[in-house]
Design an enzyme around this catalytic site. Structure first.
Site, mmCIF file in Angstrom:
data_model
loop_
_atom_site.group_PDB
_atom_site.id
_atom_site.type_symbol
_atom_site.label_atom_id
_atom_site.label_comp_id
_atom_site.label_asym_id
_atom_site.label_seq_id
_atom_site.Cartn_x
_atom_site.Cartn_y
_atom_site.Cartn_z
ATOM 1 N N ASN A 121 0.711 -1.509 -0.174
ATOM 2 C CA ASN A 121 0.085 -0.096 -0.097
ATOM 3 C C ASN A 121 1.138 1.022 0.003
ATOM 4 O O ASN A 121 1.959 1.389 1.210
ATOM 5 C CB ASN A 121 -1.300 0.102 1.020
ATOM 6 C CG ASN A 121 -2.025 1.147 1.563
ATOM 7 O OD1 ASN A 121 -1.674 2.095 0.883
ATOM 8 N ND2 ASN A 121 -2.206 1.877 2.471
ATOM 9 N N LYS A 125 0.270 4.380 -0.747
ATOM 10 C CA LYS A 125 0.116 5.535 0.043
ATOM 11 C C LYS A 125 -0.136 6.890 -0.278
ATOM 12 O O LYS A 125 -0.562 6.907 -1.715
ATOM 13 C CB LYS A 125 0.036 5.229 1.637
ATOM 14 C CG LYS A 125 0.334 3.612 2.878
ATOM 15 C CD LYS A 125 0.398 4.776 4.303
ATOM 16 C CE LYS A 125 0.056 2.863 4.595
ATOM 17 N NZ LYS A 125 -0.002 3.455 6.334
ATOM 18 N N HIS A 148 -9.738 1.128 5.181
ATOM 19 C CA HIS A 148 -7.902 1.895 5.633
ATOM 20 C C HIS A 148 -8.403 2.928 6.881
ATOM 21 O O HIS A 148 -8.831 3.630 7.316
ATOM 22 C CB HIS A 148 -6.925 1.806 4.743
ATOM 23 C CG HIS A 148 -5.665 2.234 5.269
ATOM 24 N ND1 HIS A 148 -5.813 3.234 6.206
ATOM 25 C CD2 HIS A 148 -4.942 0.820 5.255
ATOM 26 C CE1 HIS A 148 -4.060 2.694 6.590
ATOM 27 N NE2 HIS A 148 -3.433 1.689 6.227
ATOM 28 N N GLU A 175 -6.308 4.876 7.947
ATOM 29 C CA GLU A 175 -6.683 6.335 7.380
ATOM 30 C C GLU A 175 -7.210 7.024 7.112
ATOM 31 O O GLU A 175 -7.649 8.312 7.313
ATOM 32 C CB GLU A 175 -5.361 6.013 7.127
ATOM 33 C CG GLU A 175 -3.701 5.909 8.262
ATOM 34 C CD GLU A 175 -2.662 5.743 7.017
ATOM 35 O OE1 GLU A 175 -3.014 5.480 5.741
ATOM 36 O OE2 GLU A 175 -1.889 4.698 7.108
ATOM 37 N N GLU A 222 -5.287 -4.815 10.615
ATOM 38 C CA GLU A 222 -4.292 -4.204 10.637
ATOM 39 C C GLU A 222 -4.203 -2.903 11.766
ATOM 40 O O GLU A 222 -5.403 -2.114 12.362
ATOM 41 C CB GLU A 222 -4.292 -2.695 9.289
ATOM 42 C CG GLU A 222 -3.728 -3.717 8.083
ATOM 43 C CD GLU A 222 -3.166 -2.668 7.155
ATOM 44 O OE1 GLU A 222 -2.180 -2.584 6.737
ATOM 45 O OE2 GLU A 222 -3.938 -1.534 6.681
ATOM 46 N N GLY A 273 2.374 2.213 11.026
ATOM 47 C CA GLY A 273 3.285 3.194 10.593
ATOM 48 C C GLY A 273 4.100 3.866 11.972
ATOM 49 O O GLY A 273 5.000 4.501 12.129
ATOM 50 N N SER A 332 3.113 -2.042 10.715
ATOM 51 C CA SER A 332 5.081 -1.966 10.445
ATOM 52 C C SER A 332 6.036 -3.195 10.023
ATOM 53 O O SER A 332 6.514 -4.269 10.438
ATOM 54 C CB SER A 332 5.478 -1.441 12.251
ATOM 55 O OG SER A 332 4.796 -0.704 12.057
HETATM 56 P P1 PGA Z 1 3.060 0.627 7.847
HETATM 57 O O1 PGA Z 1 1.518 0.375 7.280
HETATM 58 O O2 PGA Z 1 3.418 -1.151 7.309
HETATM 59 O O3 PGA Z 1 3.838 1.796 7.312
HETATM 60 O O4 PGA Z 1 2.339 0.782 9.239
HETATM 61 C C1 PGA Z 1 0.456 -0.586 7.102
HETATM 62 C C2 PGA Z 1 -0.526 0.157 5.364
HETATM 63 O O5 PGA Z 1 -1.418 0.618 6.421
HETATM 64 O O6 PGA Z 1 -1.358 -0.504 5.473
#
Ligand code: PGA
Length: 261
Positions: free
Chosen positions: A9, A11, A93, A95, A168, A174, A214
């Site tokens: 992903n 982003k 997601h 976010e 997640e 992140g 992460s």
């Molecule tokens: P990250 O993001 O691996 O940077 O923690 C994962 C995600 O948000 O899908």
């Protein structure tokens, strides 16, 4: 048998100029057998990435879709606009839940739109840190999945045969912190129990569940070692070909071991 899936992903990273070369590098770095590889660039870079990965087996996904079919939604992208461009799309997601206040029901409506367009949905769920600390992680995520999938069921066509669920934990995204493999596996089992309540055990067993938050070359092995977890949704490390090389190699080993079992 469920597929092993690794999804990058990206982003809000990459440009139309650099997305293609990066996708080509990742496709080359992850060229392993029996692993479904998906890259989800920003909308504006889907064309460049699709061209770059043509013939490599890498599939392309979008990161979001609108919950309505069409209309006066300035700046939004509908499922019919994505039809023919991508075989996959992420929905829900964390976010977007955080920044666009997306509800479980809205996420379910997005799945319905994708199903109508023939695009495979990768539906995200996950608890906040306070929810985990309060011992409410399983119940929180089960409630998210239930509410979203009940919305899908209300549309009258059952649940899609190509649904993927990405677990997640929000506190792991992140942050460099990950869940433990055991905690993620416990959650995957809880999610499957919820799916089984809605659509039967056989269907639930067929739904791939990915871990995200992460994930790196160092941590991926702990998750894919869990039989209930079928791969990863990868943010930061999904922009790094050297990280993806290792993750793909571990995924291929797991896929081979599962096929032999
Ligand atoms: P990250 O993001 O691996 O940077 O923690 C994962 C995600 O948000 O899908």
């Amino acid at each position: 048998m469920r597929p092993v899936i690794i999804t990058a992903n990206w982003k809000m990273n990459t440009t139309p100029a650099d997305a293609g070369p990066l996708a080509a590098d990742i496709a080359k770095a992850t060229d392993v057998a029996n692993v479904t590889r998906i890259i989800c660039p920003p909308y504006t870079n889907i064309a460049a990435v699709s061209a770059a990965v043509e013939g490599t087996g890498v599939l392309v996904g979008a990161q979001n879709v609108h919950a309505e079919a069409k209309g006066a939604y300035t700046g939004e992208i509908s499922a019919s606009m994505l039809k023919g461009l991508v075989p996959w799309c992420i929905v829900g997601h964390s976010e977007r839940r955080r920044d666009q206040f997306e509800s479980d029901e809205l996420v379910g409506q997005k799945v319905v739109q994708l199903v109508e367009a023939g695009i495979s949905p990768m539906m995200c769920c996950g608890e906040q840190l306070e929810e985990r600390e309060a011992g409410a992680a399983l119940a929180t995520v089960q409630a998210q999945v239930k509410a979203s999938l009940e919305t899908v069921l209300a549309a009258g066509n059952g649940l899609p045969s190509d649904l993927v669920i990405a677990y997640e934990p929000v506190w792991a995204i992140g942050t460099g912190k990950t869940a433990t493999g055991a905690d993620a596996a416990e959650m995957a089992n809880a999610i499957r129990a919820t799916v089984a309540d809605l659509a039967g055990a056989e269907y639930a067993e067929s739904v791939p569940i990915l871990y995200g938050g992460s994930v790196t070359a160092d941590s991926f092995g702990e998750f894919i070692a869990e039989p209930s977890i079928d791969g990863a949704l990868i943010g930061g490390a999904g922009l790094k070909p050297d990280q993806m090389t290792v993750i793909a190699a571990i995924a291929a080993e797991a896929a081979a071991a599962r096929a032999a079992a």
